[in-house]
Design a protein around this motif. Structure first.
Motif, short mmCIF file in Angstrom:
data_model
loop_
_atom_site.label_atom_id
_atom_site.label_comp_id
_atom_site.label_asym_id
_atom_site.label_seq_id
_atom_site.Cartn_x
_atom_site.Cartn_y
_atom_site.Cartn_z
N GLU A 120 0.48 -4.33 -36.22
CA GLU A 120 -0.79 -4.94 -36.60
C GLU A 120 -1.36 -5.77 -35.46
O GLU A 120 -2.57 -5.83 -35.26
CB GLU A 120 -0.61 -5.81 -37.85
CG GLU A 120 -0.33 -5.04 -39.13
CD GLU A 120 1.09 -4.48 -39.20
OE1 GLU A 120 1.93 -4.92 -38.38
OE2 GLU A 120 1.35 -3.63 -40.06
N THR A 121 -0.46 -6.43 -34.71
CA THR A 121 -0.90 -7.24 -33.58
C THR A 121 -1.45 -6.36 -32.48
O THR A 121 -2.50 -6.65 -31.88
CB THR A 121 0.26 -8.09 -33.04
OG1 THR A 121 0.76 -8.92 -34.09
CG2 THR A 121 -0.19 -8.95 -31.88
N ILE A 122 -0.76 -5.26 -32.18
CA ILE A 122 -1.24 -4.33 -31.15
C ILE A 122 -2.59 -3.75 -31.56
O ILE A 122 -3.52 -3.66 -30.74
CB ILE A 122 -0.21 -3.19 -30.94
CG1 ILE A 122 1.10 -3.77 -30.39
CG2 ILE A 122 -0.77 -2.14 -29.99
CD1 ILE A 122 2.21 -2.75 -30.26
N PHE A 123 -2.71 -3.38 -32.82
CA PHE A 123 -3.96 -2.83 -33.34
C PHE A 123 -5.10 -3.84 -33.18
O PHE A 123 -6.19 -3.52 -32.70
CB PHE A 123 -3.77 -2.45 -34.80
CG PHE A 123 -4.92 -1.71 -35.41
CD1 PHE A 123 -5.25 -0.43 -35.01
CD2 PHE A 123 -5.69 -2.30 -36.41
CE1 PHE A 123 -6.30 0.26 -35.57
CE2 PHE A 123 -6.76 -1.62 -36.97
CZ PHE A 123 -7.06 -0.34 -36.56
N ARG A 124 -4.84 -5.09 -33.58
CA ARG A 124 -5.87 -6.13 -33.50
C ARG A 124 -6.30 -6.38 -32.07
O ARG A 124 -7.50 -6.46 -31.77
CB ARG A 124 -5.34 -7.43 -34.12
CG ARG A 124 -6.30 -8.61 -33.97
CD ARG A 124 -5.72 -9.87 -34.58
NE ARG A 124 -4.49 -10.30 -33.95
CZ ARG A 124 -4.44 -10.98 -32.79
NH1 ARG A 124 -5.56 -11.26 -32.15
NH2 ARG A 124 -3.29 -11.37 -32.30
N ILE A 178 -8.30 -3.20 -30.69
CA ILE A 178 -9.62 -3.02 -31.29
C ILE A 178 -10.57 -4.12 -30.87
O ILE A 178 -11.73 -3.87 -30.53
CB ILE A 178 -9.51 -2.97 -32.83
CG1 ILE A 178 -8.74 -1.72 -33.26
CG2 ILE A 178 -10.91 -2.97 -33.46
CD1 ILE A 178 -9.35 -0.42 -32.83
N SER A 179 -10.10 -5.37 -30.88
CA SER A 179 -10.99 -6.48 -30.53
C SER A 179 -11.44 -6.40 -29.08
O SER A 179 -12.59 -6.72 -28.76
CB SER A 179 -10.30 -7.82 -30.79
OG SER A 179 -9.13 -7.95 -30.01
N THR A 180 -10.57 -5.93 -28.20
CA THR A 180 -10.94 -5.81 -26.78
C THR A 180 -11.96 -4.70 -26.57
O THR A 180 -12.95 -4.87 -25.86
CB THR A 180 -9.70 -5.56 -25.92
OG1 THR A 180 -8.76 -6.61 -26.12
CG2 THR A 180 -10.07 -5.50 -24.44
N VAL A 181 -11.72 -3.54 -27.19
CA VAL A 181 -12.66 -2.41 -27.04
C VAL A 181 -14.01 -2.75 -27.66
O VAL A 181 -15.06 -2.52 -27.05
CB VAL A 181 -12.08 -1.14 -27.68
CG1 VAL A 181 -13.12 -0.02 -27.67
CG2 VAL A 181 -10.82 -0.69 -26.94
N LEU A 182 -14.00 -3.34 -28.86
CA LEU A 182 -15.26 -3.71 -29.51
C LEU A 182 -15.99 -4.78 -28.70
O LEU A 182 -17.22 -4.75 -28.59
CB LEU A 182 -15.00 -4.21 -30.92
CG LEU A 182 -14.63 -3.16 -31.96
CD1 LEU A 182 -14.39 -3.82 -33.31
CD2 LEU A 182 -15.73 -2.10 -32.08
#
Length: 220
Positions: free
Chosen positions: A173-177, A180-184
Protein backbone atom coordinates in the motif's frame (compact mmCIF):
# COMPACT_ATOMS: atom_id res chain seq x y z
CA UNK A 1 -7.13 25.13 -22.82
CA UNK A 2 -7.21 21.40 -23.43
CA UNK A 3 -10.47 20.16 -24.88
CA UNK A 4 -12.16 16.82 -24.42
CA UNK A 5 -11.02 14.41 -27.10
CA UNK A 6 -13.96 14.10 -29.51
CA UNK A 7 -13.47 10.38 -30.15
CA UNK A 8 -13.41 9.69 -26.42
CA UNK A 9 -16.52 11.82 -25.86
CA UNK A 10 -18.39 9.86 -28.52
CA UNK A 11 -17.33 6.53 -27.01
CA UNK A 12 -18.53 7.67 -23.60
CA UNK A 13 -21.86 8.85 -24.97
CA UNK A 14 -22.29 5.64 -26.94
CA UNK A 15 -22.27 3.57 -23.75
CA UNK A 16 -24.65 5.93 -21.95
CA UNK A 17 -28.03 4.54 -20.91
CA UNK A 18 -29.69 7.73 -22.11
CA UNK A 19 -29.73 8.37 -25.84
CA UNK A 20 -28.84 11.96 -26.62
CA UNK A 21 -29.88 14.05 -29.58
CA UNK A 22 -27.11 15.76 -31.62
CA UNK A 23 -27.94 19.06 -29.89
CA UNK A 24 -27.74 17.46 -26.45
CA UNK A 25 -24.38 15.95 -27.34
CA UNK A 26 -23.07 19.39 -28.31
CA UNK A 27 -24.42 20.84 -25.06
CA UNK A 28 -22.73 18.12 -22.99
CA UNK A 29 -19.40 18.61 -24.73
CA UNK A 30 -19.60 22.39 -24.38
CA UNK A 31 -20.57 22.10 -20.70
CA UNK A 32 -17.64 19.79 -19.94
CA UNK A 33 -15.20 22.15 -21.64
CA UNK A 34 -16.51 25.33 -19.97
CA UNK A 35 -16.92 23.74 -16.54
CA UNK A 36 -13.29 22.62 -16.79
CA UNK A 37 -12.08 26.06 -17.88
CA UNK A 38 -14.00 28.21 -15.40
CA UNK A 39 -15.40 25.84 -12.81
CA UNK A 40 -19.07 25.15 -12.29
CA UNK A 41 -19.85 28.31 -10.28
CA UNK A 42 -18.32 30.74 -12.80
CA UNK A 43 -19.71 29.07 -15.93
CA UNK A 44 -22.89 30.43 -17.49
CA UNK A 45 -25.55 28.78 -19.61
CA UNK A 46 -25.14 31.53 -22.20
CA UNK A 47 -21.47 30.58 -22.62
CA UNK A 48 -22.38 26.91 -22.88
CA UNK A 49 -25.04 27.68 -25.48
CA UNK A 50 -22.63 29.80 -27.53
CA UNK A 51 -19.93 27.10 -27.41
CA UNK A 52 -22.48 24.46 -28.40
CA UNK A 53 -23.90 26.57 -31.21
CA UNK A 54 -27.45 26.48 -29.86
CA UNK A 55 -29.89 29.00 -28.41
CA UNK A 56 -29.78 29.36 -24.63
CA UNK A 57 -33.45 28.43 -24.53
CA UNK A 58 -32.54 25.04 -25.99
CA UNK A 59 -30.56 24.23 -22.86
CA UNK A 60 -33.50 25.07 -20.62
CA UNK A 61 -35.82 22.92 -22.67
CA UNK A 62 -33.67 19.94 -21.72
CA UNK A 63 -32.32 21.05 -18.33
CA UNK A 64 -34.15 23.36 -15.96
CA UNK A 65 -31.03 24.90 -14.44
CA UNK A 66 -27.28 24.89 -14.87
CA UNK A 67 -26.99 22.53 -11.90
CA UNK A 68 -29.53 20.23 -13.50
CA UNK A 69 -27.27 20.06 -16.55
CA UNK A 70 -24.30 19.14 -14.39
CA UNK A 71 -26.13 16.57 -12.28
CA UNK A 72 -28.37 15.06 -14.97
CA UNK A 73 -25.84 14.67 -17.77
CA UNK A 74 -22.24 15.62 -17.10
CA UNK A 75 -21.72 13.84 -13.77
CA UNK A 76 -23.43 10.61 -14.82
CA UNK A 77 -21.30 10.51 -17.97
CA UNK A 78 -18.19 10.96 -15.86
CA UNK A 79 -19.01 8.92 -12.77
CA UNK A 80 -20.91 6.02 -14.35
CA UNK A 81 -19.16 5.70 -17.70
CA UNK A 82 -15.97 7.75 -18.04
CA UNK A 83 -14.14 6.48 -14.95
CA UNK A 84 -14.91 2.76 -15.49
CA UNK A 85 -14.20 3.04 -19.23
CA UNK A 86 -10.89 4.78 -18.66
CA UNK A 87 -9.88 2.29 -15.97
CA UNK A 88 -10.57 -0.66 -18.28
CA UNK A 89 -8.74 1.08 -21.11
CA UNK A 90 -5.79 1.79 -18.83
CA UNK A 91 -5.61 -1.80 -17.60
CA UNK A 92 -5.73 -3.20 -21.13
CA UNK A 93 -3.06 -0.85 -22.41
CA UNK A 94 -0.67 -1.41 -19.52
CA UNK A 95 -1.07 -4.98 -18.33
CA UNK A 96 -2.49 -7.09 -21.16
CA UNK A 97 0.03 -9.16 -23.09
CA UNK A 98 3.16 -7.63 -21.60
CA UNK A 99 5.73 -8.77 -19.07
CA UNK A 100 7.92 -6.27 -17.25
CA UNK A 101 11.42 -7.40 -16.32
CA UNK A 102 12.45 -4.12 -14.72
CA UNK A 103 10.57 -1.55 -12.66
CA UNK A 104 11.88 1.22 -14.94
CA UNK A 105 10.15 -0.43 -17.89
CA UNK A 106 6.82 -0.60 -16.06
CA UNK A 107 6.99 2.98 -14.76
CA UNK A 108 7.95 4.33 -18.16
CA UNK A 109 4.97 2.70 -19.84
CA UNK A 110 2.54 3.88 -17.13
CA UNK A 111 3.76 7.48 -17.22
CA UNK A 112 3.82 7.81 -21.01
CA UNK A 113 0.39 6.18 -21.22
CA UNK A 114 -1.20 8.55 -18.69
CA UNK A 115 0.75 11.51 -20.13
CA UNK A 116 -0.90 11.02 -23.53
CA UNK A 117 -4.33 10.55 -21.97
CA UNK A 118 -4.12 13.70 -19.83
CA UNK A 119 -2.68 15.69 -22.74
CA UNK A 120 -5.71 14.82 -24.88
CA UNK A 121 -8.32 15.08 -22.11
CA UNK A 122 -7.26 17.83 -19.74
CA UNK A 123 -10.84 19.13 -19.68
CA UNK A 124 -12.22 15.83 -18.41
CA UNK A 125 -9.55 15.59 -15.73
CA UNK A 126 -10.34 19.11 -14.51
CA UNK A 127 -14.02 18.26 -14.15
CA UNK A 128 -13.18 15.11 -12.19
CA UNK A 129 -10.83 16.98 -9.86
CA UNK A 130 -13.23 19.87 -9.31
CA UNK A 131 -16.36 17.84 -8.68
CA UNK A 132 -15.19 14.60 -7.04
CA UNK A 133 -14.74 16.34 -3.68
CA UNK A 134 -18.40 17.38 -3.65
CA UNK A 135 -20.11 14.32 -5.12
CA UNK A 136 -19.94 10.99 -3.31
CA UNK A 137 -20.92 8.99 -6.41
CA UNK A 138 -17.68 9.96 -8.15
CA UNK A 139 -15.63 9.17 -5.03
CA UNK A 140 -17.30 5.78 -4.66
CA UNK A 141 -16.68 4.93 -8.32
CA UNK A 142 -12.99 5.78 -8.01
CA UNK A 143 -12.64 3.71 -4.85
CA UNK A 144 -14.35 0.68 -6.34
CA UNK A 145 -12.38 0.65 -9.57
CA UNK A 146 -8.96 1.39 -8.17
CA UNK A 147 -9.26 -0.88 -5.16
CA UNK A 148 -10.88 -3.82 -6.96
CA UNK A 149 -9.29 -3.66 -10.41
CA UNK A 150 -6.13 -1.59 -10.59
CA UNK A 151 -4.59 -2.05 -7.15
CA UNK A 152 -4.51 -5.90 -7.27
CA UNK A 153 -2.71 -5.91 -10.65
CA UNK A 154 -0.27 -3.31 -9.42
CA UNK A 155 0.32 -5.23 -6.18
CA UNK A 156 1.05 -8.46 -8.07
CA UNK A 157 3.58 -6.73 -10.27
CA UNK A 158 5.31 -5.05 -7.34
CA UNK A 159 5.57 -8.43 -5.61
CA UNK A 160 7.38 -9.74 -8.69
CA UNK A 161 9.89 -6.90 -8.41
CA UNK A 162 10.30 -7.72 -4.73
CA UNK A 163 11.36 -11.26 -5.58
CA UNK A 164 14.00 -9.83 -7.91
CA UNK A 165 15.40 -7.64 -5.11
CA UNK A 166 14.42 -4.50 -6.99
CA UNK A 167 12.32 -3.23 -4.08
CA UNK A 168 12.66 -3.22 -0.34
CA UNK A 169 10.16 -5.32 1.59
CA UNK A 170 7.81 -2.51 2.61
CA UNK A 171 3.99 -2.55 2.55
CA UNK A 172 2.48 -2.73 -0.93
CA UNK A 173 0.00 0.00 0.00
CA UNK A 174 2.91 2.32 0.75
CA UNK A 175 4.59 1.58 -2.58
CA UNK A 176 1.27 2.12 -4.36
CA UNK A 177 0.67 5.44 -2.59
CA UNK A 178 4.17 6.78 -3.23
CA UNK A 179 4.13 5.79 -6.89
CA UNK A 180 0.64 7.10 -7.68
CA UNK A 181 1.12 10.39 -5.83
CA UNK A 182 4.41 11.07 -7.64
CA UNK A 183 3.03 10.29 -11.11
CA UNK A 184 -0.15 12.29 -10.49
CA UNK A 185 1.90 15.16 -9.11
CA UNK A 186 3.94 15.30 -12.30
CA UNK A 187 0.88 15.19 -14.56
CA UNK A 188 -1.09 17.78 -12.58
CA UNK A 189 1.86 20.17 -12.52
CA UNK A 190 2.59 19.63 -16.21
CA UNK A 191 -0.92 20.02 -17.61
CA UNK A 192 -2.97 21.94 -15.02
CA UNK A 193 -0.90 23.93 -12.54
CA UNK A 194 1.82 25.36 -14.83
CA UNK A 195 1.07 24.06 -18.34
CA UNK A 196 2.79 27.01 -20.04
CA UNK A 197 6.19 26.37 -18.48
CA UNK A 198 8.93 25.36 -20.93
CA UNK A 199 8.90 21.68 -19.94
CA UNK A 200 11.38 19.14 -21.22
CA UNK A 201 8.90 16.28 -21.00
CA UNK A 202 11.25 13.38 -21.71
CA UNK A 203 13.74 14.61 -19.12
CA UNK A 204 11.00 15.18 -16.52
CA UNK A 205 9.60 11.71 -17.09
CA UNK A 206 13.02 10.11 -16.64
CA UNK A 207 13.60 12.14 -13.47
CA UNK A 208 10.22 10.98 -12.17
CA UNK A 209 11.04 7.32 -12.89
CA UNK A 210 14.40 7.49 -11.14
CA UNK A 211 12.91 9.38 -8.19
CA UNK A 212 10.27 6.69 -7.66
CA UNK A 213 12.60 3.75 -8.16
CA UNK A 214 15.52 5.02 -6.10
CA UNK A 215 13.26 6.49 -3.42
CA UNK A 216 11.42 3.21 -2.84
CA UNK A 217 14.63 1.17 -2.94
CA UNK A 218 16.11 3.45 -0.30
CA UNK A 219 13.33 2.80 2.18
CA UNK A 220 14.05 0.40 5.01
Amino acid sequence: MGQLDKELLQELLDVSEKELTPKQTKIVQAAIEIFSEKGFAAASTSEIAKRAGVAEGTIFRHYKTKKDLLISIVLPVISKFAVPFLAEQFLNEIFEGEEFEEMDQFLRKVIYNRYEFVRKNTALLKILLQEMFYHSEIQDTFKEIYMEKIAPKYRNLMEQFLTKDQLESIPMETIFRLTISTVLGFLLTRFIIVPDYDWDDEREIEYTIQFIKNGIKGLS
